[in-house]
Structure formats: C-alpha cells, structure tokens
Design a protein around this motif. Sequence first.
Motif, PDB file in Angstrom:
ATOM      1  N   UNK A 244      33.754 -14.291 -90.627  1.00 13.99           N
ATOM      2  CA  UNK A 244      33.351 -13.418 -89.514  1.00 13.99           C
ATOM      3  C   UNK A 244      34.329 -12.251 -89.396  1.00 13.99           C
ATOM      4  N   UNK A 245      33.784 -11.036 -89.422  1.00 10.16           N
ATOM      5  CA  UNK A 245      34.657  -9.864 -89.234  1.00 10.16           C
ATOM      6  C   UNK A 245      34.836  -9.567 -87.759  1.00 10.16           C
ATOM      7  N   UNK A 246      33.751  -9.745 -86.968  1.00  9.53           N
ATOM      8  CA  UNK A 246      33.824  -9.419 -85.538  1.00  9.53           C
ATOM      9  C   UNK A 246      33.045 -10.423 -84.713  1.00  9.53           C
ATOM     10  N   UNK A 247      33.696 -10.945 -83.691  1.00 13.02           N
ATOM     11  CA  UNK A 247      32.987 -11.709 -82.667  1.00 13.02           C
ATOM     12  C   UNK A 247      32.696 -10.738 -81.524  1.00 13.02           C
ATOM     13  N   UNK A 248      31.415 -10.600 -81.204  1.00 15.89           N
ATOM     14  CA  UNK A 248      31.030  -9.735 -80.070  1.00 15.89           C
ATOM     15  C   UNK A 248      30.444 -10.656 -78.997  1.00 15.89           C
ATOM     16  N   UNK A 249      31.300 -11.161 -78.113  1.00 14.73           N
ATOM     17  CA  UNK A 249      30.844 -12.158 -77.142  1.00 14.73           C
ATOM     18  C   UNK A 249      30.289 -11.524 -75.876  1.00 14.73           C
ATOM     19  N   UNK A 256      37.052 -17.450 -71.044  1.00 16.46           N
ATOM     20  CA  UNK A 256      35.960 -18.089 -71.805  1.00 16.46           C
ATOM     21  C   UNK A 256      35.953 -17.525 -73.232  1.00 16.46           C
ATOM     22  N   UNK A 257      36.132 -16.217 -73.342  1.00 15.81           N
ATOM     23  CA  UNK A 257      36.107 -15.563 -74.659  1.00 15.81           C
ATOM     24  C   UNK A 257      37.270 -16.066 -75.522  1.00 15.81           C
ATOM     25  N   UNK A 258      38.468 -16.125 -74.944  1.00 14.64           N
ATOM     26  CA  UNK A 258      39.642 -16.596 -75.700  1.00 14.64           C
ATOM     27  C   UNK A 258      39.428 -18.026 -76.185  1.00 14.64           C
ATOM     28  N   UNK A 259      38.853 -18.829 -75.298  1.00  3.40           N
ATOM     29  CA  UNK A 259      38.617 -20.230 -75.617  1.00  3.40           C
ATOM     30  C   UNK A 259      37.646 -20.361 -76.789  1.00  3.40           C
ATOM     31  N   UNK A 260      36.553 -19.585 -76.740  1.00  3.89           N
ATOM     32  CA  UNK A 260      35.545 -19.642 -77.814  1.00  3.89           C
ATOM     33  C   UNK A 260      36.169 -19.217 -79.138  1.00  3.89           C
ATOM     34  N   UNK A 261      36.954 -18.144 -79.109  1.00  8.17           N
ATOM     35  CA  UNK A 261      37.586 -17.653 -80.344  1.00  8.17           C
ATOM     36  C   UNK A 261      38.560 -18.688 -80.899  1.00  8.17           C
ATOM     37  N   UNK A 262      39.307 -19.313 -79.994  1.00  2.70           N
ATOM     38  CA  UNK A 262      40.277 -20.333 -80.435  1.00  2.70           C
ATOM     39  C   UNK A 262      39.574 -21.525 -81.062  1.00  2.70           C
ATOM     40  N   UNK A 263      38.465 -21.964 -80.423  1.00  6.91           N
ATOM     41  CA  UNK A 263      37.761 -23.129 -80.969  1.00  6.91           C
ATOM     42  C   UNK A 263      37.154 -22.830 -82.324  1.00  6.91           C
ATOM     43  N   UNK A 264      36.789 -21.547 -82.532  1.00  5.13           N
ATOM     44  CA  UNK A 264      36.254 -21.157 -83.839  1.00  5.13           C
ATOM     45  C   UNK A 264      37.369 -20.937 -84.855  1.00  5.13           C
ATOM     46  N   UNK A 266      39.213 -18.133 -84.764  1.00  8.82           N
ATOM     47  CA  UNK A 266      39.155 -16.691 -85.054  1.00  8.82           C
ATOM     48  C   UNK A 266      40.387 -15.987 -84.495  1.00  8.82           C
ATOM     49  N   UNK A 267      40.957 -15.089 -85.286  1.00 10.02           N
ATOM     50  CA  UNK A 267      42.116 -14.318 -84.827  1.00 10.02           C
ATOM     51  C   UNK A 267      41.698 -13.412 -83.667  1.00 10.02           C
ATOM     52  N   UNK A 268      42.564 -13.253 -82.643  1.00 12.10           N
ATOM     53  CA  UNK A 268      42.208 -12.411 -81.492  1.00 12.10           C
ATOM     54  C   UNK A 268      41.837 -10.979 -81.875  1.00 12.10           C
ATOM     55  N   UNK A 269      42.393 -10.483 -82.984  1.00  7.90           N
ATOM     56  CA  UNK A 269      42.091  -9.093 -83.413  1.00  7.90           C
ATOM     57  C   UNK A 269      40.634  -8.931 -83.835  1.00  7.90           C
ATOM     58  N   UNK A 270      39.939 -10.054 -84.077  1.00  7.41           N
ATOM     59  CA  UNK A 270      38.537  -9.965 -84.514  1.00  7.41           C
ATOM     60  C   UNK A 270      37.563 -10.050 -83.342  1.00  7.41           C
ATOM     61  N   UNK A 271      38.094 -10.077 -82.129  1.00 10.88           N
ATOM     62  CA  UNK A 271      37.238 -10.247 -80.957  1.00 10.88           C
ATOM     63  C   UNK A 271      37.094  -8.905 -80.231  1.00 10.88           C
ATOM     64  N   UNK A 272      35.862  -8.486 -79.998  1.00 12.09           N
ATOM     65  CA  UNK A 272      35.619  -7.242 -79.261  1.00 12.09           C
ATOM     66  C   UNK A 272      35.629  -7.566 -77.767  1.00 12.09           C
TER      67      UNK A 272
END
Length: 323
Positions: A244-249, A256-264, A266-272
């Motif tokens: 995944x290059x970008x998570x667009x939540x 909630x967003x941080x939690x989802x990224x952590x469970x996946x 995914x590095x925080x830099x990939x989260x919009x």
Amino acid sequence: MFRSVITGCGAYLPAHCVTNDELAERVDTSDEWIVERTGIRKRHIAADGELTSDLAQAAAERALANAGIPAGEIDLIVLATSTPDETFPATATTVQARLGIAGGPAFDVQAVCSGFVYALAVADNFVRAGQSKTALVIGAETFSRILDWEDRATCVLFGDGAGAVVLRAENGVATNGTRGILSTHLHADGRQHDMLYVDGGPSSTQTTGYLRMRGREVFRHAVVNLAEVTTEALAQNGLEADDVDWLVPHQANRRIIDHTARRLGLAPEKVVLTVEQHGNTSAASVPLALDQAVSDGRIKQGDIVLMEAMGGGFTWGAALARW
Ligand code: ACO
C-alpha cells in the motif's frame, strides 16, 4: 469486461471556518481536549442558505475540470449524503440539473460516513456491468444542520464539505497490473443502530432531528471493523500492507486512524490525514482527503491507494485502487 479508473478529483469547503477556541465560547470544551481526543483543530460550516447541493456542485465542477471533461460526458451521478437538501428528490438530481445535463441516472446513497465508499462501489459496479462509461461520484454533507449545538460530545467533531471523483470505464478486468479500482468491500450491521443515529426523520417524527452517538462504543467498533475490512481488501487482491502506498481513511478521529494504520502495520507517512483541518465531514471526508493528496502530488499514477470508512448503521467498507 470493463474496469473503472479515477481520472479526476475535486473538493470544496465552505468559507466560514470555526476553530476549537471559537467553539469553546459556545459549549463547555477546550482546544486541548478536542485536539488530544480527536486531532481536530477546526471545521468549516456552510453559510445560511448554502446547501449540500451547492457544496456538491462546486466539488463536482472541480473534479470535472481536473479530469478535463465536459459535464455532458457524465452518464451517471451517485451522491453520498445523509444531509440532503430535501427529503426528496435526491440531491444528485439537483446537482445534475445545475451541471446542465439530463437523462442518465442520478441518485443519492445513504450510508452516513461510509457513504462515499458505498457510492464508489455502486458506480464501480455500474461501470463493470457496462452501464456507465463516465460516472461522477460525490460525497457532500452539511452536518452542521443536524448537530445538537448544546451537546459538546458531538458538536465538536463534525464539519461541512464536499468531495468528488470522476470514474472512466476502461477496457479489461482490473488486475494488479492495471490502473483502476481493484475491488470494493461493503458491510453493515443494523443491530448497532443505537450507537449512532439521528433522532428524527420524515416517517418517525416529521422533523430533521439531531445526531446522537455513544462515542466510546463507536470508537471500539470502528477500530475492529476498519482493521477487518482493510485486511479483507488486501487479501482479495493478494497484496500485503507493504504494497500500500497510501491509506486514505475516513477522517473521523486521529486516534481511530492511527489505530487502523498500526494494526495494518502501515508507516504513518503513508497515511493521508486531513481531520485536523476540517473535522469529520462524513461522506465528504474520503474524497476531500483524496483530493488533497492528489493535488499536492503525493498520490501518483501507479500507486496503490486503500480507502476505508465506517459510519452509522453501522456501515463500513473499503476500496482498493491502483491510481
Ligand atoms: N470537551 C470536553 N469534555 C468533553 C467533551 C468535550 N467536547 N465531550 C465529552 N467530554 C467529557 C465527557 O462529558 C466525559 O466527562 P466525565 O468523565 O466527567 O463524564 C469525558 O469527557 C469523557 O467522555 P468520553 O465520551 O468517555 O470520552 P472519550 O475519551 O471516549 O472521547 C470521543 C470521546 C472523542 C467522542 C471518542 O469516544 C471518539 O472519538 N469516538 C468515536 C466517535 C466518532 O468518531 N464518531 C464519528 C462518527 S462514526 C465514524 O465516523 C467512525
């Protein structure tokens, strides 16, 4: 076989912006509390007389300009909203008329904060079935009109806005090697109605009603459901979180967003992240975030983009695309 490719994005936020400090003059809250619990710093509020259709139209016109196509090429409009201008007709038909087009289907989809992901899935299926060549998918909300401004636990969370994308049909099945929407995944569990609902409506009270929420329970369900549906989307396409290059939540809450990224994983830099700038705009939040990351050059052609959302119902879903 056809697949749909997102060829344009657009967004619109009302001019009037309310900071946390300004809200704290109205209800018993503070900038510190709101930022710590949610990440939100401000929200945009529609002006008197500025309707969901106005926001939707502005976002749609920008998406069409970004895609470089005239409105006349649109043969389907799916508009996600829980705050339509009127009980009927669908706000999508108002936008259709304002864009100067007629004839193709135009309808609203109501899945609250998951609305955009639901609408995108509906339009993608029209394209795959050969029933649409160029679709406009819009998420637009004026949640400020259904907030209880006396309830500090909810009124600080939401804002108004709109986002839109243009989908174009391309020949060939969506695969990991092609641009386009790879898959969409929708879920609902109506048993959770009381967690998040509006206490009015045309059939029940003949009033519009106000948003009611059990915040803690919503939070708990959101982190579980979003982790499951994003994992489901990746698994169906044989992809790993690393792909995944970008998570667009959905931009409801930073935690909630941080939690989802952590469970996946995914590095925080990939989260919009845009929740800080406009709070939870419900169905508008995913396309608003998409527009920002596309226009500032983060999302590039070929990138794997994972979108997800969860909302009242409960409803939740994900969409995976190669940009
Ligand atoms: N300012 C100051 N204090 C507040 C505020 C506020 N705006 N709102 C609530 N409080 C108080 C409460 O009254 C309570 O006080 P008490 O302990 O004296 O009774 C205290 O803060 C804790 O309240 P909780 O509701 O337990 O606070 P919590 O830590 O759960 O945070 C929040 C609340 C931010 C709503 C959190 O539960 C949350 O983010 N839930 C998810 C909700 C959400 O995002 N919904 C959007 C729609 S669904 C979706 O999009 C996913």
